[in-house]
Scaffold this active site. Structure first.
Site, PDB file in Angstrom:
ATOM      1  N   SER C   8       0.835  -1.196   0.000  1.00  0.00           N
ATOM      2  CA  SER C   8       0.000   0.000   0.000  1.00  0.00           C
ATOM      3  C   SER C   8       0.871   1.248   0.000  1.00  0.00           C
ATOM      4  CB  SER C   8      -0.904   0.006   1.234  1.00  0.00           C
ATOM      5  OG  SER C   8      -1.595   1.244   1.326  1.00  0.00           O
ATOM      6  N   HIS C   9       0.308   2.366  -0.428  1.00  0.00           N
ATOM      7  CA  HIS C   9       0.995   3.637  -0.282  1.00  0.00           C
ATOM      8  C   HIS C   9       1.051   4.064   1.181  1.00  0.00           C
ATOM      9  CE1 HIS C   9       0.975   3.924  -4.557  1.00  0.00           C
ATOM     10  NE2 HIS C   9       1.451   5.144  -4.545  1.00  0.00           N
ATOM     11  N   SER C  10       0.185   3.503   1.995  1.00  0.00           N
ATOM     12  CA  SER C  10       0.071   3.922   3.390  1.00  0.00           C
ATOM     13  C   SER C  10       0.500   2.790   4.325  1.00  0.00           C
ATOM     14  CB  SER C  10      -1.394   4.291   3.666  1.00  0.00           C
ATOM     15  OG  SER C  10      -1.737   4.013   5.006  1.00  0.00           O
TER      16      SER C  10
END
Ligand SMILES: Nc1ncnc2c1ncn2[C@@H]1O[C@H](COP(=O)(O)OP(=O)(O)O)[C@@H](O)[C@H]1O
Ligand SMILES: Nc1ncnc2c1ncn2[C@@H]1O[C@H](COP(=O)(O)OP(=O)(O)O)[C@@H](O)[C@H]1O
Ligand SMILES: [Mg+2]
Ligand SMILES: [Mg+2]
Ligand SMILES: [Mg+2]
Ligand SMILES: [Mg+2]
Lengths: 208, 127, 127, 208
Positions: C8-10
């Site tokens: 994920s980007h997060s």
């Protein structure tokens, strides 16, 4: 004519669920996230507290609605909104009347309709609907045949138990257990098992 | 502007989606995330969901997304008494749908269009 | 057992998905989450992705999911030198696909079946 | 015959990108997440360091592959894998040969093919492909027409700039900007803008 006391029903439901919490949680561990016993124990305890704090004059229907709202706000799993909706709908059906045989039959019908509307489960999907549906039918049949309410409730509880057992060989098609696919086969649905307890509790909440 | 509420079983997923969607959509979109039970476990909390719905409501509608079926059940129950259709629960992938919804909301689209954008996230390829 | 890697980007989304999927799938599935850039921002980190792929690999294949297109690009680039097909990148909703994949992996399904389960998450209704 | 020095190319690219980082980031703020300038500045600085640490004898192709790997590992956005792949493919194409006109034409072809294979963007999708494609074509045409490499690179840079300008009226169909739908119209694509800089940097890296 005898009727069910809402407060006694909730008290008996809380007692029997607390006593069976471990078994419910084990069932939920097999095909879910293992919180069903804890969820309902916490929820019904909060219901008892909410009812104890409510005004004595609050009529039966309103007491059920309060119980339902409490379950929704205190239970962080599917059984919270499902039983919450069931009790709210039952409460709306009962209104200010006493929970005698015909009123209870209508209330359970309304509860079941609410659960189905909310969760879209059908009989055979391996959910609480598999226990609540036959219980509701059995109660209505017995009440309409003029049987004493105590016997009607016994018939309903037996039908619920039969329904819960019938979930064992099924594959779950609703709720968390449905993620397991075929792996859900061979286990009793925890929500069906707790439904048996809650229906059975009706029989210990009779008065008059 | 249409608001977005993300309901997850996990507080981390909810917070992460809000951060990512805010980065894509800019600071103007009302964007609320609610995750976990009242005691911090994996589950949902009707009270905080209700508060988030209110916080995201600017009068032009709120689009609500949930991660699992039981989040959807809780939201539906919370919304039972809302009959004026301000709150729109969509059955869409929670991360992808929330981003699409937030970006559409930030473009000033209507609640119907934001709902559609979230639902279309089911079929949009990632590349 | 087939392993699962969530990119994920997060960091929060990655960690939350792993917690939720592990709760559904049990402790046996190798399940790795990687989120954020090396300095903790929103983005991807090829080095940690590579480490996560190795950590999830038990010899029966690893299914990889990403949240946005650029996560997919990074994973593809990391996998460029992997020609034996042990790592299978799927274009599926990241939360729903990861849960479906993890549950399928825990049931001992093959990597092809786990890939299919993740892809089907696109069309499974939440209720 | 003149050729491009890989180290000088990367050094010039790093310099011009660092100088233009703010503009790239502004372009990316309009239709993306506002990190493109930072991403590439960090990435090319790391490339310079990696090349400085590499053995002097490492041939051009290997130097490009090292540069590409460094971009992949240091850039946490789409441009990392994209330019990383571009440089790795260019490096594989060059091998141990010098980066003279024909080798550079082949290297850019390979780079573009890698970018397209990885990101599936076509010309008109409003990405770096809109700048890299005409640049590659212009360079090959000029080289095959026998023009000096310096002129061929100027033609390529002009074509890249033209391609980047052409992205302004387009709607993005790949990458983050594609989430914006019609809102992406009216802005230059940041990846196309940085591609112009990187191609232009070739002209300041000529030797021989
Ligand atoms: N859509 C649904 N319709 C009817 N009953 C459902 C549905 N989803 C779940 N259930 C019931 O809820 C039970 C699980 O309750 P619980 O463990 O408290 O919630 P959760 O699954 O969110 O942890 C299941 O055993 C099933 O009987
Ligand atoms: N699939 C793709 N194919 C080609 N180029 C792409 C693709 N996706 C993104 N890009 C390019 O990458 C640029 C954005 O790079 P950057 O900002 O560093 O990454 P991110 O979008 O992940 O933050 C875009 O402007 C576009 O030119
Ligand atoms: Mg449970
Ligand atoms: Mg639960
Ligand atoms: Mg960017
Ligand atoms: Mg970025």
């Amino acid at each position: 004519m005898s009727s069910v006391s809402v407060d006694a029903w909730m008290q008996e439901a809380s007692t029997v669920i607390t006593a069976n919490a471990e078994r419910l949680t084990e069932l939920d561990s097999a095909i879910g996230d293992g919180d069903h016993g804890t969820n309902l124990t916490r929820g019904f305890r909060a219901v008892i507290e909410a009812l104890a704090a409510a005004e004595d004059e609050l009529p039966p229907g309103r007491r059920l609605i309060l119980a339902g709202k409490t379950l929704v706000s205190k239970v962080g799993g599917a059984s919270g909104p499902l039983w919450g909706t069931a009790l709210r709908r039952a409460g709306r059906s009962v209104g200010d009347a006493a929970l005698d045989g015909p009123a209870l039959a209508d209330a359970l019908d309304a509860a079941l309709a609410g659960v189905v509307e909310l969760g879209s489960a059908e009989v055979g999907d391996k959910t609480m609907v598999d226990a609540l549906t036959p219980a509701t039918q059995a109660l209505r049949t017995a009440v309409e045949a003029g049987e004493p309410l105590a016997d009607a409730i016994t018939a309903a509880a037996d039908a619920a138990a039969e329904g819960a057992r019938s979930t064992v060989p099924l594959q779950a098609r609703k709720g968390r257990a449905s993620y397991l696919g075929e792996r859900s086969i061979g286990h009793e649905d925890p929500g069906a098992a707790s439904t048996v307890l809650i229906i059975t509790a009706l029989g210990r909440a009779l008065e008059g | 502007m249409v608001g977005i509420v993300v309901v997850s079983h996990s507080p981390e997923i909810a917070a992460g989606i809000v951060a990512l969607a805010a980065q894509m959509a800019g600071p103007d979109v009302p964007l609320e995330g609610v995750g976990g039970t009242a005691d911090g476990g994996l589950g949902t909390d009707a009270g905080r969901i209700e508060a988030a719905l209110d916080a995201a409501d600017r009068g032009e509608g709120v689009v609500v997304l949930g991660d699992l079926g039981s989040a959807i059940l809780t939201v539906r129950t919370v919304l039972e008494d809302d009959e004026d259709g301000r709150f729109r629960l969509v059955d869409a992938p929670v991360v992808e749908g929330a981003i699409a919804a937030a970006v559409s909301a930030s473009a000033g689209l209507s609640v119907d269009e934001v709902v559609r954008a979230a639902e279309e996230a089911r079929v949009v390829p990632k590349l």
